[in-house]
Design an enzyme around this catalytic site. Structure first.
Site, PDB file in Angstrom:
ATOM      1  N   GLU A  19     -12.863  10.785  -4.339  1.00  0.00           N
ATOM      2  CA  GLU A  19     -11.583  11.059  -4.986  1.00  0.00           C
ATOM      3  C   GLU A  19     -11.767  10.816  -6.479  1.00  0.00           C
ATOM      4  O   GLU A  19     -12.195   9.746  -6.898  1.00  0.00           O
ATOM      5  CB  GLU A  19     -10.492  10.154  -4.420  1.00  0.00           C
TER       6      GLU A  19
ATOM      7  N   CYS B 239      -2.901   8.020  -7.276  1.00  0.00           N
ATOM      8  CA  CYS B 239      -3.853   8.705  -6.391  1.00  0.00           C
ATOM      9  C   CYS B 239      -3.111   9.327  -5.226  1.00  0.00           C
ATOM     10  O   CYS B 239      -2.112   8.782  -4.762  1.00  0.00           O
ATOM     11  CB  CYS B 239      -4.894   7.692  -5.900  1.00  0.00           C
TER      12      CYS B 239
ATOM     13  N   CYS C 155      -5.107   7.130  -1.644  1.00  0.00           N
ATOM     14  CA  CYS C 155      -4.744   5.744  -1.291  1.00  0.00           C
ATOM     15  C   CYS C 155      -3.391   5.405  -1.892  1.00  0.00           C
ATOM     16  O   CYS C 155      -3.250   4.490  -2.706  1.00  0.00           O
ATOM     17  CB  CYS C 155      -5.824   4.770  -1.743  1.00  0.00           C
TER      18      CYS C 155
ATOM     19  N   HIS D 146      -1.088   1.166  -3.686  1.00  0.00           N
ATOM     20  CA  HIS D 146      -0.517   0.815  -4.986  1.00  0.00           C
ATOM     21  C   HIS D 146       0.961   0.470  -4.854  1.00  0.00           C
ATOM     22  O   HIS D 146       1.471  -0.397  -5.589  1.00  0.00           O
ATOM     23  CB  HIS D 146      -0.722   1.957  -5.978  1.00  0.00           C
TER      24      HIS D 146
ATOM     25  N   ARG E  68     -10.638   0.341   0.139  1.00  0.00           N
ATOM     26  CA  ARG E  68     -11.846   0.244  -0.683  1.00  0.00           C
ATOM     27  C   ARG E  68     -12.070  -1.153  -1.243  1.00  0.00           C
ATOM     28  O   ARG E  68     -13.032  -1.389  -1.954  1.00  0.00           O
ATOM     29  CB  ARG E  68     -11.762   1.270  -1.829  1.00  0.00           C
TER      30      ARG E  68
ATOM     31  N   SER F 259     -12.204   0.335  -7.049  1.00  0.00           N
ATOM     32  CA  SER F 259     -13.243   1.133  -7.700  1.00  0.00           C
ATOM     33  C   SER F 259     -13.407   0.774  -9.165  1.00  0.00           C
ATOM     34  O   SER F 259     -14.370   1.209  -9.790  1.00  0.00           O
ATOM     35  CB  SER F 259     -12.950   2.640  -7.547  1.00  0.00           C
TER      36      SER F 259
ATOM     37  N   CYS G  81     -13.075   5.936  -5.521  1.00  0.00           N
ATOM     38  CA  CYS G  81     -11.738   6.481  -5.775  1.00  0.00           C
ATOM     39  C   CYS G  81     -11.490   6.344  -7.265  1.00  0.00           C
ATOM     40  O   CYS G  81     -10.957   5.343  -7.734  1.00  0.00           O
ATOM     41  CB  CYS G  81     -10.684   5.730  -4.971  1.00  0.00           C
TER      42      CYS G  81
ATOM     43  N   CYS H 204      -8.002   5.998  -9.119  1.00  0.00           N
ATOM     44  CA  CYS H 204      -7.507   4.621  -9.117  1.00  0.00           C
ATOM     45  C   CYS H 204      -8.212   3.793 -10.178  1.00  0.00           C
ATOM     46  O   CYS H 204      -7.625   2.910 -10.792  1.00  0.00           O
ATOM     47  CB  CYS H 204      -7.741   3.981  -7.746  1.00  0.00           C
TER      48      CYS H 204
END
Length: 566
Positions: A14, A61, A64, A68, A478, A501, A545, A548
């Site tokens: 992503e 995003c 995911c 958040h 993640r 990430s 990701c 993010c």
């Protein structure tokens, strides 16, 4: 002489990620991880009502999204010292656990399996042998000879047409590919079946969250899910039983499909337990709160130094001072003003683009540290912390996985083997099973609490004058996610997101220490620099990701989007 390899963009992730490597004597000698986007959410949130932050942040995003939203409301609740009704905790827990299961299944099959599975090789497989192998490893009902054969015929249609569709752009025939045709066929069958299983997990999220992606039921103080078994407009017994049915369907595939497939692939690529360890300081946070204040959790978290489980330091509650005081981010090698490490409450996200500089700034991703040192986050950190804490679900899922490895390899893998590229895949499958076991429990806890007559789902927040600060965390698919908010007179003065990430894809920090991606790539063997499959294997094992992680980039310096407050 070193050869420079640039993979840009890295696909099957992503966001926009660039990886640069220098290869000497067939191995990676140096690496750079560069996020190629700037999100700017932090600036958008300044001056806004804290109760609205979760709506904005989950738009960081489209993959995911729930994570958040959860971290954001928890950050504001932490600042207010606001407790959450038990029903709201359980409903949130059901959403994040189901989302995590969906995410882990997507990652292995759709995003990373094609680094290990040669789809064209599956055309050479004997469907009967593939079915026999599958049936020897699990009781999954969709492992029949007929299904293997029909799937092989579908693949042949793709190949004969010259258009591989969803299987395009793979490294078919690469010398690093070594699964037998039968294992390749088995993996392809489960790849397609996993698409349907994902829908089952998302059904749970959408029933409780109103939609997915981007759930709509959260609120600072709880959830917008009124409980009334006499009204079809609320969370009814019928909807709760629909969720239970979906939970049961997920368990069959997790134990008979995902865990088995990852164990089988990992066994055939056992040599990859020697590559990709990188940073072995592991950080995770507890999750699935079991009380109103966030002091007891269904999943443990903590810190492990140097991969040694005996060093485990638990993180026990929202607002844990070890975590609250231990996080900082550096911009020394990131395209933002400043270079000194800053605590997230004091963090700045002011862009300063310089182009790619090997020894200067080269990424839109900041470099976080935990008490001054980089750390790896993600399912491997969560599983190791679970084992170190004595969590029985983690131990049971790890034992099950090891039994499947032994059935293929003839022996179990030492725990040290998990500090690797292939080990991260194993840990992610284990964590998926742990999430499933917790998902079952959270459903029962919700049902039992409703049965006591408690139907509360929301406690109204009240914002004081002056400044308050809060940090909300969540163990996302993640890894460790944290949102940090400074509120002044009921408005957001500063907001920072330190995401998984960001930890893993970080550039070098203020001390020039490489981030986890960068360090994990060192000494990775590369058979063909023109086809750097091995580099992708390790990067994909983290499940990047980047939307993010980055903090919209336009090379022409034009306005990309205009946001107007109304």
């Amino acid at each position: 002489m070193a050869k420079r390899i640039t993979v840009d963009p890295v696909t099957r992730i992503e966001g926009h990620l660039r990886i640069d490597c220098e290869v000497e004597n067939g191995k990676v000698s140096k690496a750079w991880s560069s996020g190629q986007m700037w999100r700017g959410i932090e600036q958008i949130l300044q001056g806004r009502d804290p109760r609205d932050a979760w709506i904005f942040t989950q738009r960081i995003c489209g993959v995911c999204t729930t994570v958040h939203a959860i971290a954001s409301v928890r950050a504001v609740e932490n600042a207010l010292d606001l407790e959450i009704p038990l029903n709201a905790q359980y409903i949130r827990n059901l959403i994040v656990a189901a989302h995590g299961i969906h995410d882990h299944i997507v990652h292995f099959y759709q995003l990373s399996a094609l680094d290990w599975v040669d789809i064209t090789s599956a055309l050479k497989a004997d469907p009967k042998k593939a079915a026999s192998l599958a049936q020897s490893l699990s009781d999954w009902p969709l492992n029949s000879h007929q299904i293997m054969k029909s799937t092989q015929e579908k693949l042949k249609t793709f190949v004969d047409s010259g258009q591989l569709g969803i299987f395009a752009n793979g490294y078919w025939g690469h010398p690093a590919m070594k699964l037998s045709p039968e294992v390749n066929l088995l993996a392809a069958v489960h790849y397609l079946q996993a698409l349907e299983v994902q829908r089952t997990a998302n059904k749970i999220v959408s029933v409780l969250g109103s939609k997915t992606p981007h759930i709509q039921n959260l609120a600072v103080g709880g959830v917008a899910n009124p409980i009334n078994f006499d009204s079809q407009a609320t969370l009814t017994l019928e909807r709760l039983m629909l969720i239970k049915e979906a939970i049961d369907e997920l368990g069959s595939f997790i134990y008979n499909g995902l865990l088995v497939d990852v164990a089988a692939v990992g066994s055939f690529y056992a040599d990859w337990t020697q590559h990709g360890a990188g940073i072995t300081d592991y950080l995770s946070v507890p999750d699935l709160p079991l009380d109103t204040a966030g002091t007891a959790f269904g999943m443990p978290g903590g810190f492990i130094k140097g991969g040694d489980l005996s060093t485990f330091q638990p993180i026990t509650r929202f607002g844990d001072p070890c975590l609250l005081d231990g996080v900082a981010e550096s911009n020394k090698h990131a395209w933002y003003e400043g270079s000194d490490p800053l605590h997230p409450f004091d963090g700045r996200t002011d862009p300063e683009y310089t182009d790619f500089q090997d020894d200067g700034k080269y990424s839109w991703i900041k470099a976080p540290t935990f008490h001054g040192q980089p750390a790896q986050v993600g399912p491997l950190a969560q599983v190791l912390c679970g084992l170190a804490s004595g969590d029985h679900r983690t131990q049971a899922a790890t034992d099950y996985f090891q039994d499947k490895v032994k059935a293929v390899l003839g022996e179990t893998l030492p725990l040290s083997a998990f500090h690797s590229t292939i080990g991260r895949h194993g840990a992610r499958a284990i964590r998926c099973a742990v999430l499933y076991e917790n998902l079952k429990e959270q459903w029962q806890l919700l049902m039992d609490n409703i049965a006591t007559g408690d139907h509360e789902t929301f406690n109204a927040p009240s914002f004081p004058k002056g400044e308050i600060r809060g940090m909300g965390f969540h163990e996302a698919p993640r890894g460790m996610l944290s949102h940090w908010v400074v509120i002044e007179d009921g408005k957001i003065r500063n907001y920072q997101c330190v995401v998984p990430s960001t930890w893993n894809a970080a550039p070098r920090n203020a001390e020039d220490a490489p981030g986890p991606y960068e360090k994990s790539l060192l000494d990775t063997p590369v058979a063909d620099p023109e086809l750097p499959l091995e580099i992708l294997r390790t990067v994909h094992s983290f499940d990047p990701c980047i939307s993010c992680a980055i903090h919209l980039h336009d090379t022409e310096e034009q306005s990309v989007v205009s946001v107007k407050a109304v």
